[in-house]
Write a protein that holds these residues in place. Structure first.
Motif, short mmCIF file in Angstrom:
data_model
loop_
_atom_site.label_atom_id
_atom_site.label_comp_id
_atom_site.label_asym_id
_atom_site.label_seq_id
_atom_site.Cartn_x
_atom_site.Cartn_y
_atom_site.Cartn_z
N ARG A 117 -8.62 1.02 -2.35
CA ARG A 117 -7.66 2.08 -2.69
C ARG A 117 -6.61 1.55 -3.68
O ARG A 117 -6.46 0.35 -3.87
N THR A 118 -5.90 2.49 -4.27
CA THR A 118 -4.84 2.13 -5.20
C THR A 118 -3.69 1.47 -4.45
O THR A 118 -3.23 1.96 -3.42
N ALA A 122 1.41 5.79 -5.62
CA ALA A 122 0.04 5.59 -5.12
C ALA A 122 -0.84 6.80 -5.37
O ALA A 122 -2.07 6.67 -5.52
N GLU A 126 -9.97 -4.21 -3.90
CA GLU A 126 -9.32 -3.25 -3.02
C GLU A 126 -9.99 -1.89 -3.12
O GLU A 126 -10.29 -1.41 -4.22
N ASP A 131 0.84 -1.19 0.00
CA ASP A 131 0.00 0.00 0.00
C ASP A 131 0.88 1.24 0.00
O ASP A 131 2.11 1.14 -0.10
N ARG A 132 0.27 2.40 0.14
CA ARG A 132 1.03 3.65 0.03
C ARG A 132 2.01 3.83 1.18
O ARG A 132 2.94 4.63 1.10
N ALA A 159 1.41 1.63 -10.24
CA ALA A 159 0.12 1.67 -9.56
C ALA A 159 -0.78 0.56 -10.07
O ALA A 159 -0.75 0.19 -11.24
N ARG A 178 -4.89 -1.19 -9.27
CA ARG A 178 -6.16 -1.11 -8.54
C ARG A 178 -6.85 -2.46 -8.60
O ARG A 178 -7.64 -2.73 -9.52
N GLY A 233 -0.83 8.47 -8.03
CA GLY A 233 -1.10 8.54 -9.45
C GLY A 233 -0.12 9.40 -10.23
O GLY A 233 -0.45 9.89 -11.32
#
Length: 371
Positions: A173-174, A139, A171, A91-92, A165, A167, A141
Motif C-alpha cells: 500500500r501507499t 495516503a 510495500e 502508514d495511513r 506519498a 510507494r 493520493g
C-alpha cells in the motif's frame, strides 16, 4: 491482487505484528507466557505459510527481481538512516514503519521504540487530530501536505511536518514519508552552550534509585502506626519532584478515597484532589485487578478521567508518561490503595527499571499501611 503482492502484504503484516511483540516487553513478568505464546504462533506462521509461499514464488521466478535489487535496497536503507533531517515512514494510520537516527533524536525516543507505534503519540494532544487527517489525505493520493506540530519532547518549539506519498517497492500500500523540521535549531537556541554532558549511565540511575529507596524507608518507618492516609502522604512527599512531577495517592480498594495530590507549582492540584477516583479507569483497574500500568505518551486522554472543570487530567497536565501501581503486599493479596505518578513536558519517560523500583516501594508502602 497478484501472488507477489499478496505475499508482500502478508509479510508486511507479519513485520507489524513483530513490532507489536517488541513493545510487549513492558508487560509484567507473570504475563510473559502469553507474549511467548504469541511469538511462537508467529514463528509457526512463518514456517507454515510465509516460507512455502516464498519457495513457490522463487521457483516460478516471481522473486528473481527482488533478489537482484537486494543490494540497492540495502543502500537506500543506509541513506535513509544517515539523512541529516529527521525522517519517518508511516502508514495511513500514522503508525511508524521506519524512523531514522535524526528522527529518534528529535522526538526523544529510543532506537527501535518508535517502530509499530503511532507517530501521533509523540505529539501534543491538540495536534494529533489534524496530523491524522492530513496523513490520511496524503495516503489517499490527494497531494502533499504540510503543517506545524509540537512534540511532547519539546513542546515549546514548533516543528514543520511535511508529508508526501511514497510507494516502496516491497510495500503493498501507499506509505507516507514525513520530514520534521524544527523552526528553531539548537544552535540558535544556545549558540554558546557547551557540548553534551557525558551520560553516567546505569551507575547514576542505580544510585538515584538507592537514594529514593533510602528516603522512602525513612519516611515509612517514621510514619504514624495505623494511619494509612498519613503513610500515603509521607510517601507522596518523597516521590514528588525528585521522581515524578505529579503524585496522586488513593486509599482503599472497593471504595476509593483520594488521600493526597502533589503537583508542579501553579498546577490544578485542587481540581485533581476533588476528582472522584472511581471515575479514573486506570485507578479502578489497578484497585480491582492489582495490575500495574506503565504508559509512555498515553493515547487515551480518558485513561485518568476528568477533573472538576470537565477537562481531561492527562491533557491538562501534559502527561508524557505515567505509572499506576496498586499498593499490595503480594500479587493476590488485598489492595490497600493505588499510587499514580505522572511525568510531564520534556522530562524523560519512566523506564522499566524505574517501574520495577516503584513496584518494590509499593509493597513496602502497603506493609506500612497495614501496621
Amino acid at each position: 491482487m497478484s501472488q507477489t503482492e499478496e505475499f508482500g502484504e502478508d509479510l508486511a503484516d507479519f513485520v507489524r505484528r513483530v513490532a507489536a511483540l517488541k513493545s510487549a516487553r513492558a508487560v509484567p513478568r507473570d504475563d510473559l507466557g502469553t507474549v511467548l505464546d504469541a511469538a511462537i504462533f508467529e514463528l509457526d506462521h512463518v514456517a507454515a505459510r510465509l516460507w512455502p509461499t516464498y519457495e513457490r514464488l522463487s521457483a516460478d521466478g516471481h522473486l528473481s527481481g527482488a533478489v537482484r535489487d537486494r543490494d540497492e535496497q540495502r543502500l537506500l536503507r543506509a541513506i535513509f538512516q544517515r539523512l541529516p533531517l529527521p525522517v519517518a515512514l508511516i502508514d495511513r494510520d500514522t503508525v511508524v514503519r521506519r524512523m531514522n537516527s535524526a528522527g529518534t533524536t528529535l522526538t526523544g525516543v529510543r532506537t527501535g521504540f518508535a517502530a509499530g507505534r503511532p507517530l501521533t503519540g509523540f505529539l501534543l494532544h491538540a495536534d494529533r487530530v489534524a496530523f491524522r487527517s492530513q496523513t490520511a489525505a496524503v495516503a489517499r493520493g490527494e497531494g502533499d501536505r504540510s503543517l506545524v506540530v509540537h512534540l511532547q519532547q519539546n513542546p515549546g518549539t514548533p516543528v514543520r511536518a511535511t508529508l508526501t506519498a511514497l510507494r516502496p517497492g516491497t510495500e503493498p500500500r501507499t506509505a507516507v514519508l514525513v520530514v520534521l523540521q524544527p523552526s528553531v535549531t539548537r544552535a540558535q537556541q544556545a549558540p554558546s552552550a557547551p557540548g553534551p554532558v557525558p551520560d553516567l549511565g546505569e551507575a547514576t540511575r542505580h544510585a538515584a534509585q538507592l537514594d529514593l529507596a533510602d528516603a522512602m524507608t525513612t519516611a515509612l518507618l517514621t510514619a504514624p502506626v495505623g494511619d494509612g492516609a498519613a503513610v500515603l502522604e509521607r510517601a507522596a512527599a518523597v516521590l514528588h519532584g525528585r521522581f515524578a512531577d505529579w503524585v496522586v495517592a488513593d486509599l482503599g480498594a472497593g471504595r476509593l478515597k483520594r488521600a493526597a495530590v502533589l503537583g508542579p507549582p501553579d498546577a490544578p492540584v485542587a481540581d485533581v484532589l476533588a476528582q472522584e477516583p472511581a471515575a479514573c479507569p486506570l485507578v479502578v483497574e489497578a484497585a480491582r485487578g492489582g495490575a500495574a500500568s506503565l504508559q509512555v505518551r498515553p493515547e487515551d486522554p480518558d485513561a485518568f478521567g476528568r477533573d472538576a472543570t470537565g477537562a481531561h487530567v492527562l491533557v491538562r497536565a501534559e502527561v508524557t508518561s505515567l505509572l499506576c501501581v496498586p499498593l499490595t503486599t503480594r500479587t493476590d493479596g488485598p489492595v490497600e490503595g493505588v499510587l499514580t505518578l505522572f511525568r510531564c513536558g520534556a522530562r524523560l519517560a519512566f523506564s522499566m527499571a524505574e517501574a520495577r523500583a516503584v513496584d518494590v516501594l509499593s509493597r513496602h508502602m502497603a506493609l506500612a499501611m497495614r501496621r
